[in-house]
Design an enzyme around this catalytic site. Structure first.
Site, PDB file in Angstrom:
ATOM      1  N   GLY A 284       0.772  -1.153  -0.035  1.00 14.78           N
ATOM      2  CA  GLY A 284       0.150  -0.086   0.051  1.00 14.78           C
ATOM      3  C   GLY A 284       0.819   1.212   0.183  1.00 14.78           C
ATOM      4  O   GLY A 284       0.273   2.364   0.081  1.00 14.78           O
ATOM      5  N   ASP A 306       3.824  -3.033   3.583  1.00 14.47           N
ATOM      6  CA  ASP A 306       4.838  -2.761   2.528  1.00 14.47           C
ATOM      7  C   ASP A 306       6.235  -3.019   3.225  1.00 14.47           C
ATOM      8  O   ASP A 306       6.378  -3.331   4.263  1.00 14.47           O
ATOM      9  CB  ASP A 306       4.921  -1.186   2.171  1.00 14.47           C
ATOM     10  CG  ASP A 306       5.144  -0.689   0.780  1.00 14.47           C
ATOM     11  OD1 ASP A 306       6.336  -1.003   0.721  1.00 14.47           O
ATOM     12  OD2 ASP A 306       4.342  -0.463  -0.048  1.00 14.47           O
ATOM     13  N   ARG A 347      -3.212  -2.407  -5.337  1.00 14.37           N
ATOM     14  CA  ARG A 347      -3.201  -1.550  -6.182  1.00 14.37           C
ATOM     15  C   ARG A 347      -1.949  -1.116  -6.798  1.00 14.37           C
ATOM     16  O   ARG A 347      -0.924  -0.844  -6.104  1.00 14.37           O
ATOM     17  CB  ARG A 347      -4.025  -0.288  -5.644  1.00 14.37           C
ATOM     18  CG  ARG A 347      -3.928   1.007  -6.534  1.00 14.37           C
ATOM     19  CD  ARG A 347      -4.614   2.234  -6.104  1.00 14.37           C
ATOM     20  NE  ARG A 347      -4.800   3.045  -7.296  1.00 14.37           N
ATOM     21  CZ  ARG A 347      -3.664   3.910  -7.516  1.00 14.37           C
ATOM     22  NH1 ARG A 347      -2.459   3.799  -7.024  1.00 14.37           N
ATOM     23  NH2 ARG A 347      -3.789   4.892  -8.472  1.00 14.37           N
ATOM     24  N   HIS A 351       1.116  -5.048 -11.581  1.00 13.43           N
ATOM     25  CA  HIS A 351       1.835  -4.378 -12.879  1.00 13.43           C
ATOM     26  C   HIS A 351       2.951  -4.170 -12.762  1.00 13.43           C
ATOM     27  O   HIS A 351       3.910  -3.884 -13.882  1.00 13.43           O
ATOM     28  CB  HIS A 351       1.056  -2.799 -13.311  1.00 13.43           C
ATOM     29  CG  HIS A 351       1.353  -1.742 -12.666  1.00 13.43           C
ATOM     30  ND1 HIS A 351       1.125  -0.520 -13.009  1.00 13.43           N
ATOM     31  CD2 HIS A 351       2.094  -1.611 -11.717  1.00 13.43           C
ATOM     32  CE1 HIS A 351       1.351   0.273 -12.311  1.00 13.43           C
ATOM     33  NE2 HIS A 351       2.201  -0.278 -11.348  1.00 13.43           N
TER      34      HIS A 351
HETATM   35  C1  LIG Z   1       3.506   0.964  -7.517  1.00 15.26           C
HETATM   36  S1  LIG Z   1       3.765   1.023  -6.021  1.00 15.26           S
HETATM   37  C2  LIG Z   1       1.985   1.067  -5.529  1.00 15.26           C
HETATM   38  C3  LIG Z   1       1.723   1.661  -4.028  1.00 15.26           C
HETATM   39  C4  LIG Z   1       0.108   1.749  -3.801  1.00 15.26           C
HETATM   40  N1  LIG Z   1      -0.431   0.531  -3.824  1.00 15.26           N
HETATM   41  C5  LIG Z   1      -0.426   2.786  -4.460  1.00 15.26           C
HETATM   42  O1  LIG Z   1      -1.501   2.442  -5.230  1.00 15.26           O
HETATM   43  O2  LIG Z   1      -0.156   3.877  -4.186  1.00 15.26           O
HETATM   44  C6  LIG Z   1       4.332  -0.405  -5.518  1.00 15.26           C
HETATM   45  C7  LIG Z   1       4.466  -0.531  -4.104  1.00 15.26           C
HETATM   46  O3  LIG Z   1       4.889  -2.040  -3.813  1.00 15.26           O
HETATM   47  C8  LIG Z   1       5.816  -2.031  -2.758  1.00 15.26           C
HETATM   48  N2  LIG Z   1       6.627  -3.260  -3.128  1.00 15.26           N
HETATM   49  C9  LIG Z   1       7.629  -3.417  -3.671  1.00 15.26           C
HETATM   50  N3  LIG Z   1       8.219  -4.730  -3.482  1.00 15.26           N
HETATM   51  C10 LIG Z   1       7.596  -5.256  -2.242  1.00 15.26           C
HETATM   52  C11 LIG Z   1       7.596  -6.457  -1.699  1.00 15.26           C
HETATM   53  N4  LIG Z   1       8.545  -7.529  -2.118  1.00 15.26           N
HETATM   54  N5  LIG Z   1       6.743  -6.416  -0.795  1.00 15.26           N
HETATM   55  C12 LIG Z   1       6.034  -5.552  -0.255  1.00 15.26           C
HETATM   56  N6  LIG Z   1       5.934  -4.453  -0.930  1.00 15.26           N
HETATM   57  C13 LIG Z   1       6.698  -4.329  -1.779  1.00 15.26           C
HETATM   58  C14 LIG Z   1       6.698  -0.707  -2.909  1.00 15.26           C
HETATM   59  O4  LIG Z   1       7.196  -0.243  -1.915  1.00 15.26           O
HETATM   60  C15 LIG Z   1       5.462   0.239  -3.258  1.00 15.26           C
HETATM   61  O5  LIG Z   1       5.110   0.760  -2.352  1.00 15.26           O
END
Ligand SMILES: C[S@@+](CC[C@H](N)C(=O)[O-])C[C@H]1O[C@@H](n2cnc3c(N)ncnc32)[C@H](O)[C@@H]1O
Length: 470
Positions: A284, A306, A347, A351
């Site tokens: 998130g 996260d 969300r 992707h």
């Molecule tokens: C594109 S952002 C989307 C954030 C949020 N869901 C939004 O809609 O604004 C992707 C998120 O995935 C998190 N993330 C990446 N790798 C991760 C992992 N292995 N476990 C948990 N979170 C992760 C990143 O830190 C980031 O906050």
């Protein structure tokens, strides 16, 4: 393919009719709602965007953009169009220069007369002759106005580059430029820097037999551009990149401004969920979507999961407020710790990742799901550029086709999902997916896709695929 001249002219006339009819529709919608259509010369602001956000105005606007860009492609001499296309990579290069010379803030109070480029270049000690060419190039793309030779002023588009902070403050605190802003400048910073450089190596990765079929998140254009073996999320957390991680977090929040306010609220009956229902916002980020949901549906509870470092280096006050709880969770490596979730929200997560990673993420969630848990995947559900019948059995999946001769996917009016698709490929080997593709991933991991919500034609990352455990 049309070959006779009268066919080509009929297409031009049909496109121009779509534009004219929908401008009339915009006018009638604004009048009926007592709202002014925003001027391209006035600064951007959420309140003055109200007319554009009316559902009917959005639909009309989408058809106008689709028709107008198709008209340009049909009328412009093809070599000129191709030259413009291949040269369009200079646009992000130029935008980065104006962002990092704080041109928008320097022009903030300059009014319609603007300022001479010598004044714009002075605070950051840049070459005014070169900056003038950069600004003129952007003005030619409707970002800034050259009001008189070498004098530049803001317009609506250029005002998006403005953090509304003083130039003195930014020069003294360059790492804090984007903090506390709505985030669009951070989006522009991330796109014109990490993403732009990653994209310039995309061809090398796709054409090299060693990497052509590789879907590893650390075998991308980004990895070649920055000469690193780490995936972009791990790299953001390496010492020296703190400001980039902060900028990325603010950019994720800022991406919300590319959708109508409260877009996350649409397409699912949040109100109908029972008191105290638990929403787990997986990956998130800074919790911005959960916050919007919490503000509008106070009967729901939230846990935002996260990587630990992410929120601590972004908005620690969110952690302290208690309205939204944060929990460290690595969705690629760990079993999902929350077993009583009513909703798992994903969300802009799937992707980021190629299929094998998504299967892991979805399996972890499925293993923790109760029979009543709902999974809401919010991502772009990318349309084919032609008609698609294969998903019409899923409620909500059918798309209304625009009037002929517009492209089935509305072309440039719907450009953003295709831009983010290539961006994800360049950064992480991720991708935006078609409904069929999402359905296949869900089916392989014990979920069934039961509902699709398309939402506004101008929204970014707002489409929803709702699934239940099977
Ligand atoms: C594109 S952002 C989307 C954030 C949020 N869901 C939004 O809609 O604004 C992707 C998120 O995935 C998190 N993330 C990446 N790798 C991760 C992992 N292995 N476990 C948990 N979170 C992760 C990143 O830190 C980031 O906050």
């Amino acid at each position: 393919m049309a070959t006779a001249n009268h066919d080509a002219l009929a297409e031009l006339k049909a496109l121009s009719n779509i534009i004219r009819e929908n401008i009339d529709r915009l006018e009638a919608t604004c009048k009926a709602n007592g709202l002014e259509y925003p001027s391209s010369k006035a600064p951007y602001g959420p309140e003055s965007e109200a007319a554009r956000n009316l559902p009917d105005a959005m639909e009309a606007g989408s058809l106008i953009v689709s028709a107008a860009t198709q008209l340009v492609a049909a009328v412009n001499p093809p070599p000129m169009t191709m030259f413009s296309l291949v040269g369009s990579f200079h646009i992000p290069a130029a935008l980065r220069v104006v962002l990092e010379t704080h041109t928008a803030e320097i022009l903030h109070d300059a009014g319609p007369e603007g300022k001479h480029v010598n004044e714009i270049a002075r605070p950051t000690k840049k070459d005014p002759a070169k900056l003038a060419r950069i600004l003129r190039f952007l003005a030619t793309h409707h970002v800034f106005v050259e009001v008189s030779p070498d004098h530049f002023a803001h317009n609506r588009l250029s005002s998006l580059l403005d953090t509304h902070k003083s130039v003195d403050y930014i020069l003294a605190n360059p790492d804090k430029k984007h903090e506390g802003t709505p985030g669009m400048t951070a989006v522009i910073g991330h796109f014109t820097d990490e993403a732009f450089k990653a994209a310039s190596y995309l061809g090398d990765v796709l054409l090299d037999p060693k990497t052509a079929f590789n879907v590893d998140a650390s075998s991308t254009g980004f990895n070649r551009a920055y000469n690193t073996d780490k995936n972009v999320f791990d790299w953001f957390e390496t010492p020296g990149n703190e400001w980039r991680l902060t900028r990325f977090g603010i950019a994720m929040d800022g991406a919300k401004s590319m959708s109508p306010p409260g877009a996350i609220l649409e397409g699912f009956d949040w109100k109908g969920m029972k008191e105290g229902s638990l929403v787990v916002d997986v990956g998130g980020g800074v919790g911005s979507q959960s916050l919007t949901l919490a503000q509008n549906h106070p009967h729901l509870q939230f846990i935002v999961e996260d990587r630990t470092e992410f929120w601590n280096s972004n908005l620690p006050e969110h952690v302290q407020s208690g309205k939204v709880q944060f929990q460290a969770y690595n969705f690629l490596e760990d079993a999902q710790p929350i077993k009583n979730a009513d909703i798992f929200l994903l969300r802009a997560i799937l992707h980021d990742w190629a299929d094998p990673y998504c299967l892991t993420i979805l399996r972890h969630l499925r293993a923790a799901a109760a029979p009543t848990t709902r999974l809401i995947v919010v991502d772009n559900l990318i349309p084919y550029a032609c008609e698609e019948k294969s998903t019409e059995d899923i409620p909500g999946a059918e798309r209304r086709l625009p009037p002929a001769p517009l492209l089935a996917n509305r072309g440039q009016a719907n450009a953003i999902p295709y831009i983010t698709d290539i961006q994800m490929m360049a950064l992480l080997n991720g991708q935006e997916r078609t409904i069929t593709h999402v359905r296949n991933l869900l089916e392989q991991t014990g979920w069934k896709l039961v509902q699709v919500y398309h939402g506004s034609p101008f929204a970014m990352t707002n489409q929803k695929a709702i699934a239940v455990p099977v």
